[in-house]
Motif scaffolding. Sequence first.
Motif, short mmCIF file in Angstrom:
data_model
loop_
_atom_site.label_atom_id
_atom_site.label_comp_id
_atom_site.label_asym_id
_atom_site.label_seq_id
_atom_site.Cartn_x
_atom_site.Cartn_y
_atom_site.Cartn_z
N PHE A 22 -71.33 -59.56 46.17
CA PHE A 22 -72.67 -59.49 45.61
C PHE A 22 -73.36 -58.19 46.01
CE2 PHE A 22 -77.25 -60.09 46.20
CZ PHE A 22 -77.63 -60.19 44.87
N HIS A 23 -73.30 -57.85 47.29
CA HIS A 23 -73.97 -56.64 47.74
C HIS A 23 -73.29 -55.38 47.22
CE1 HIS A 23 -76.03 -59.43 50.40
NE2 HIS A 23 -77.01 -58.53 50.33
N THR A 24 -71.98 -55.40 47.09
CA THR A 24 -71.27 -54.26 46.50
C THR A 24 -71.78 -54.04 45.08
OG1 THR A 24 -69.30 -54.66 47.82
CG2 THR A 24 -69.02 -53.37 45.81
N LEU A 25 -71.85 -55.10 44.29
CA LEU A 25 -72.33 -54.98 42.91
C LEU A 25 -73.79 -54.55 42.87
CD1 LEU A 25 -70.67 -58.21 41.46
CD2 LEU A 25 -69.91 -55.84 41.12
N LEU A 26 -74.58 -55.08 43.76
CA LEU A 26 -76.01 -54.73 43.83
C LEU A 26 -76.19 -53.24 44.13
CD1 LEU A 26 -78.91 -56.06 43.92
CD2 LEU A 26 -78.62 -56.10 46.39
N PHE A 27 -75.50 -52.75 45.15
CA PHE A 27 -75.62 -51.34 45.53
C PHE A 27 -75.08 -50.43 44.43
CE2 PHE A 27 -74.86 -52.98 50.11
CZ PHE A 27 -76.19 -53.36 50.23
N ALA A 28 -73.93 -50.79 43.87
CA ALA A 28 -73.31 -49.96 42.83
C ALA A 28 -74.19 -49.90 41.58
CB ALA A 28 -71.93 -50.49 42.49
N LYS A 29 -74.75 -51.03 41.20
CA LYS A 29 -75.62 -51.07 40.02
C LYS A 29 -76.86 -50.21 40.23
CE LYS A 29 -77.82 -54.18 36.79
NZ LYS A 29 -78.93 -55.07 36.86
N GLU A 30 -77.46 -50.30 41.40
CA GLU A 30 -78.64 -49.48 41.70
C GLU A 30 -78.30 -48.00 41.59
OE1 GLU A 30 -81.84 -48.62 45.27
OE2 GLU A 30 -79.81 -49.25 45.80
N MET A 31 -77.20 -47.59 42.19
CA MET A 31 -76.81 -46.19 42.16
C MET A 31 -76.52 -45.73 40.73
SD MET A 31 -74.29 -46.05 45.42
CE MET A 31 -74.92 -45.72 47.05
N LYS A 32 -75.80 -46.54 39.98
CA LYS A 32 -75.46 -46.18 38.60
C LYS A 32 -76.72 -46.05 37.76
CE LYS A 32 -72.47 -47.39 34.77
NZ LYS A 32 -71.35 -48.21 34.31
N GLU A 33 -77.65 -46.98 37.91
CA GLU A 33 -78.91 -46.92 37.15
C GLU A 33 -79.73 -45.67 37.48
OE1 GLU A 33 -80.76 -50.68 38.05
OE2 GLU A 33 -79.68 -51.70 36.41
N LYS A 34 -79.54 -45.13 38.68
CA LYS A 34 -80.27 -43.92 39.08
C LYS A 34 -79.48 -42.65 38.80
CE LYS A 34 -83.25 -46.41 41.95
NZ LYS A 34 -84.18 -46.51 42.94
N GLY A 35 -78.37 -42.79 38.05
CA GLY A 35 -77.62 -41.62 37.61
C GLY A 35 -76.42 -41.23 38.45
N ASP A 36 -76.13 -41.97 39.49
CA ASP A 36 -74.96 -41.66 40.32
C ASP A 36 -73.68 -42.16 39.65
OD1 ASP A 36 -76.78 -40.71 42.13
OD2 ASP A 36 -76.50 -42.31 43.60
N GLU A 37 -72.57 -41.55 40.03
CA GLU A 37 -71.26 -42.04 39.60
C GLU A 37 -70.76 -43.00 40.67
OE1 GLU A 37 -68.28 -39.24 38.30
OE2 GLU A 37 -69.87 -37.80 37.80
N VAL A 38 -70.30 -44.17 40.23
CA VAL A 38 -69.79 -45.16 41.18
C VAL A 38 -68.43 -45.67 40.74
CG1 VAL A 38 -72.08 -45.92 41.94
CG2 VAL A 38 -70.97 -47.10 40.07
N LYS A 39 -67.66 -46.08 41.72
CA LYS A 39 -66.40 -46.77 41.51
C LYS A 39 -66.35 -47.91 42.52
CE LYS A 39 -64.63 -44.09 38.39
NZ LYS A 39 -64.57 -44.53 37.02
N ILE A 40 -65.79 -49.01 42.10
CA ILE A 40 -65.52 -50.13 42.99
C ILE A 40 -64.00 -50.25 43.01
CG2 ILE A 40 -65.77 -52.60 43.42
CD1 ILE A 40 -68.46 -52.41 41.86
N ILE A 41 -63.40 -49.91 44.14
CA ILE A 41 -61.94 -49.89 44.27
C ILE A 41 -61.49 -51.18 44.95
CG2 ILE A 41 -59.97 -48.68 45.27
CD1 ILE A 41 -61.73 -46.12 45.23
#
Length: 116
Positions: A22-41
Amino acid sequence: MKTAFLIFSYLHKEKPNMPIMFHTLLFAKEMKEKGDEVKIILEGEGVLWGRDLLKEDHPLSNHVKPLLEDIVVCEACANMFNVMEDVKDKLTLEKDLFGHVSLKKYLDNGYNIITL
């Protein structure tokens, strides 16, 4: 910024460790929405998350939908944990390092690696 979340774990006290994902998805979504590139490996037993998160009735399915294209699954581990058929053609599979995901590739491309 580029960030890759590296997930090796799945079980905690014999149940899927929902707070970690849950927290991985939460953090990744926040970063992506703010324009960052994210990957969940997903590596090791973490590939089991790939199978689970693709289920429509999974409690985190709404959280994962905007991130599906950002999930990377280790091909060797998907085979070892028998989830290849579940994730094939739905999530990105990688096998650059003897069948596994190459972290060096991500580091060379400017990603910060966060392990959960």
